[in-house]
Motif scaffolding. Structure first.
Motif, mmCIF file in Angstrom:
data_model
loop_
_atom_site.group_PDB
_atom_site.id
_atom_site.type_symbol
_atom_site.label_atom_id
_atom_site.label_comp_id
_atom_site.label_asym_id
_atom_site.label_seq_id
_atom_site.Cartn_x
_atom_site.Cartn_y
_atom_site.Cartn_z
ATOM 1 N N ALA A 127 43.071 20.367 35.346
ATOM 2 C CA ALA A 127 43.044 20.558 36.846
ATOM 3 C C ALA A 127 44.318 21.420 37.619
ATOM 4 N N ALA A 128 45.250 21.340 36.347
ATOM 5 C CA ALA A 128 46.394 22.445 36.804
ATOM 6 C C ALA A 128 46.160 23.531 36.453
ATOM 7 N N ARG A 129 45.419 23.822 35.211
ATOM 8 C CA ARG A 129 45.288 25.217 34.887
ATOM 9 C C ARG A 129 44.021 25.736 35.879
ATOM 10 N N GLU A 130 43.037 25.003 36.156
ATOM 11 C CA GLU A 130 42.150 25.707 37.213
ATOM 12 C C GLU A 130 42.808 26.020 38.675
ATOM 13 N N ALA A 131 43.708 25.262 38.968
ATOM 14 C CA ALA A 131 44.578 25.499 40.285
ATOM 15 C C ALA A 131 45.289 26.977 39.874
ATOM 16 N N LEU A 132 45.966 27.076 38.738
ATOM 17 C CA LEU A 132 46.824 28.208 38.411
ATOM 18 C C LEU A 132 45.950 29.433 38.239
ATOM 19 N N SER A 133 44.721 29.372 37.773
ATOM 20 C CA SER A 133 43.700 30.465 37.645
ATOM 21 C C SER A 133 43.462 31.043 39.023
ATOM 22 N N THR A 134 43.368 30.196 40.019
ATOM 23 C CA THR A 134 42.973 30.779 41.337
ATOM 24 C C THR A 134 44.104 31.524 41.922
ATOM 25 N N LEU A 135 45.281 31.287 41.454
ATOM 26 C CA LEU A 135 46.667 31.997 41.859
ATOM 27 C C LEU A 135 47.074 33.142 41.142
ATOM 28 N N LYS A 136 46.363 33.450 39.994
ATOM 29 C CA LYS A 136 46.832 34.398 39.265
ATOM 30 C C LYS A 136 46.299 35.850 39.797
ATOM 31 N N PRO A 137 45.052 36.040 40.294
ATOM 32 C CA PRO A 137 44.742 37.415 40.877
ATOM 33 C C PRO A 137 45.550 37.827 42.193
ATOM 34 N N GLN A 138 45.959 36.855 42.892
ATOM 35 C CA GLN A 138 46.944 37.141 43.913
ATOM 36 C C GLN A 138 48.335 37.676 43.360
ATOM 37 N N ALA A 139 48.848 37.125 42.370
ATOM 38 C CA ALA A 139 50.154 37.493 41.555
ATOM 39 C C ALA A 139 49.932 38.588 41.040
ATOM 40 N N ALA A 140 48.895 38.710 40.243
ATOM 41 C CA ALA A 140 48.380 40.042 39.701
ATOM 42 C C ALA A 140 48.569 41.223 40.644
ATOM 43 N N ALA A 141 48.072 41.105 41.884
ATOM 44 C CA ALA A 141 48.105 42.112 42.962
ATOM 45 C C ALA A 141 49.252 42.461 43.247
ATOM 46 N N ARG A 142 50.148 41.522 43.655
ATOM 47 C CA ARG A 142 51.665 41.747 43.908
ATOM 48 C C ARG A 142 52.341 42.606 42.929
ATOM 49 N N VAL A 143 52.012 42.220 41.533
ATOM 50 C CA VAL A 143 52.733 42.898 40.271
ATOM 51 C C VAL A 143 52.268 44.696 40.396
ATOM 52 N N ASP A 144 51.105 44.704 40.572
ATOM 53 C CA ASP A 144 50.428 46.029 40.602
ATOM 54 C C ASP A 144 51.093 46.955 41.908
ATOM 55 N N ASP A 314 47.400 43.476 30.115
ATOM 56 C CA ASP A 314 47.945 43.655 31.438
ATOM 57 C C ASP A 314 47.729 44.735 32.433
ATOM 58 N N SER A 315 46.719 45.637 32.069
ATOM 59 C CA SER A 315 46.003 46.848 32.693
ATOM 60 C C SER A 315 46.925 47.812 32.676
ATOM 61 N N PHE A 316 48.051 47.899 32.011
ATOM 62 C CA PHE A 316 48.990 48.872 31.622
ATOM 63 C C PHE A 316 48.892 49.662 30.216
ATOM 64 N N TRP A 317 49.182 51.072 30.336
ATOM 65 C CA TRP A 317 49.522 51.675 29.046
ATOM 66 C C TRP A 317 51.021 51.980 29.006
ATOM 67 N N ALA A 318 51.572 52.137 27.909
ATOM 68 C CA ALA A 318 53.183 52.735 27.884
ATOM 69 C C ALA A 318 53.422 53.481 26.767
ATOM 70 N N VAL A 333 46.266 51.458 34.587
ATOM 71 C CA VAL A 333 44.996 52.245 34.268
ATOM 72 C C VAL A 333 44.188 52.338 35.699
ATOM 73 N N GLU A 334 44.326 51.460 36.606
ATOM 74 C CA GLU A 334 43.653 51.576 38.043
ATOM 75 C C GLU A 334 44.803 50.748 39.051
ATOM 76 N N ALA A 335 45.352 51.501 40.065
ATOM 77 C CA ALA A 335 46.243 50.858 40.746
ATOM 78 C C ALA A 335 45.247 49.538 41.569
ATOM 79 N N GLY A 336 46.126 48.380 41.835
ATOM 80 C CA GLY A 336 45.508 47.244 42.502
ATOM 81 C C GLY A 336 44.546 46.497 41.561
ATOM 82 N N SER A 337 44.130 46.750 40.313
ATOM 83 C CA SER A 337 43.301 46.050 39.577
ATOM 84 C C SER A 337 43.956 45.226 38.555
ATOM 85 N N ASN A 338 43.105 44.641 37.750
ATOM 86 C CA ASN A 338 43.649 43.868 36.598
ATOM 87 C C ASN A 338 42.727 44.159 35.447
#
Length: 492
Positions: A127-144, A314-318, A333-338
């Protein structure tokens, strides 16, 4: 006449006397005692078996009768005592059995309770993993949206000196490539010869046999560099069948390896998000590049030999310096995406490169400006592998659905498409040095003639998916690795 043993206190069968203490013993008992202790049991002085003196007694030599067993009342008393002893022993055993049953019942109860607790914790973890997976897209957007302060400080940027060095190397390589393109090498293999390609060696003991699977390959001359699911990188001389060095340090499986042209430096990328630079003289990495936040999927060495490109989930190249371990630039590779970047490769001139991503789009990047120079849509699944022809005109890409496409970089269009029957992922692509042949590593090994786009040879020697493929000198040999734990060499 009978004698009493000084050890057992009973009549002796074979009496002997000890010259040390003067006591009488039964030979059987005193011999065992001497063998264990080497001394007299009474005086504790040193005593050897050959020093014992046998005693002889008169009479018939029959064993003396037990006084207690000479009458019927005595016999009945002995039997009664024996019966009492048996009953007491039986009672004691029943008590021990009852205690054992109680302990077993308690242990079973504890085991059942532990199983219930584990099941409850597993349910809560899911249940905790499922809850975390719903939060990841929002966190990824902030990182981008913004790069962290620490990352910004670590990225030094492409200085004028670095750009000048890259441009100078590019001009030199372009001139050399044009000169080589005028005449093909005399020893270059022909299609008819490659069609007769046969396995000449198979090496299965390079990596751990307990954790199967080789996942990455690069070669220089007779040296191969392989990475595996066992988290190790191995430099191996496949002609001498000798391990040169085994590199350990990654915490997860290896996704890509590069053997430096100097054959002394090895570079590896792992699912633990790190890139490590190794020296063949030392099993410990000399540089660790920590620029990504997710598994590093692919790496490519710049022609200068000092810089490495890396792609990550993580959607980046370096772009990083392998000598200092510092990241010079990191781009999404694309701003705002993951979108996971699954493959990356430098163009032979070192100033542009290509990426293949999970969105099935192939992109050509300008390294100097860190911008997209061209995009090639056309694949219908994630692009798993990418390779530039040595002549610099063509680009080959392989996707997860078993499709290989050839692109013309001058006309910016798809020239030809090849699909394997199995529809299995294309894990590795490699051109020979002249760009005449293209090697494909999928469910099996395949070689295509680029100009005619026809299959020259198909090899099914591996029992698992092929994860790495490289041509030898003049395309007269082929080196492959697979999840079946083997490194195989095919030769004409």
């Amino acid at each position: 006449m009978s004698f009493v043993c000084g050890i057992s206190g009973e009549s002796t069968e074979d009496p002997v006397v000890s010259p040390v203490s003067g006591h009488i013993f039964d030979r059987r008992l005193i011999v065992k005692y001497i063998a264990e202790n080497g001394t007299d049991p009474i005086s504790h002085a040193e005593l050897k078996e050959d020093a014992l003196v046998s005693l002889k007694s008169g009479g018939t030599g029959a064993a003396p009768r037990n006084v207690a067993g000479t009458s019927i009342p005595s016999l009945l008393k002995m039997l009664q005592d024996e019966w009492d002893t048996v009953m007491l022993n039986s009672f004691s055993l029943r008590q021990q059995l009852q205690i054992a049953r109680q302990e077993l019942s308690h242990s079973l109860y504890q085991h059942d309770a532990a199983c219930r607790v584990i099941a409850r914790l597993s349910k809560e973890l899911t249940a905790a993993r499922e809850a975390l997976s719903t939060l990841k897209p929002q966190a990824a957007a902030r990182v981008d949206d913004e790069v962290s302060i620490d990352e910004a400080e670590d990225q030094q940027g492409l200085s004028e000196a670095i750009l000048a060095r890259l441009e100078e190397k590019s001009k030199s390589l372009t001139a050399d490539r044009k000169q080589r393109g005028k005449n093909l090498p005399e020893g270059l293999a022909k299609s008819e010869e490659l069609a007769e390609l046969k396995q000449t060696a198979s090496h299965t003991g390079i990596h751990s046999t307990g954790t199967p699977g080789l996942t990455a390959l690069d070669i220089k001359g007779n040296l191969s560099l392989t990475g595996g699911i066992d988290k190790t990188v191995v430099l191996y001389d496949y002609e001498k069948e000798q391990v040169v060095q085994t590199f350990r340090g990654h915490n997860k499986k290896i996704n890509a390896v590069v053997l430096h042209p100097d054959t002394k430096t090895a570079i590896s990328a792992s699912a633990d998000s790190h890139i490590r630079v190794w020296s063949s003289d030392d099993a410990v990495s000399k540089t660790i590049i920590d620029v990504h936040q997710a598994p590093v999927t692919d790496i490519s060495l710049n022609a200068s030999g000092d810089y490495i490109l890396s792609a990550s989930d993580d959607s980046f190249w370096a772009f990083s310096d392998i000598r200092t371990g510092k990241s010079l630039c990191k781009v999404s590779v694309e701003a705002g995406s993951n979108i996971a970047v699954q493959s990356i490769e430098f163009h032979p001139d070192g100033l542009i490169f290509g990426t293949g991503a999970a969105d099935a789009v192939v992109k050509i990047w300008d390294l100097k400006n860190q911008t997209i120079a061209a995009a090639f849509p056309g694949h219908t699944a994630a692009v798993r592998s990418i390779a530039f022809s040595e002549n610099g005109y063509y680009l080959a890409t392989g996707s997860e659905d078993g499709e290989v496409k050839l692109w013309d970089l001058r006309k910016l269009k798809n020239l030809k498409t090849f699909s394997n029957e199995e529809k299995q992922p294309i894990n590795s692509l490699s051109f020979d040095m002249t760009g005449t042949f293209l090697g494909i590593g999928g469910q099996k090994v395949q070689v295509l003639h680029v100009k005619s786009w026809s299959e020259v040879v198909s090899l099914s020697d591996h029992s698992g998916p092929v994860t790495g493929i490289r041509f030898g000198e003049n395309a007269r040999s082929l080196v492959t690795c697979s999840l079946d734990k083997s490194l195989r060499v095919f030769s004409i």
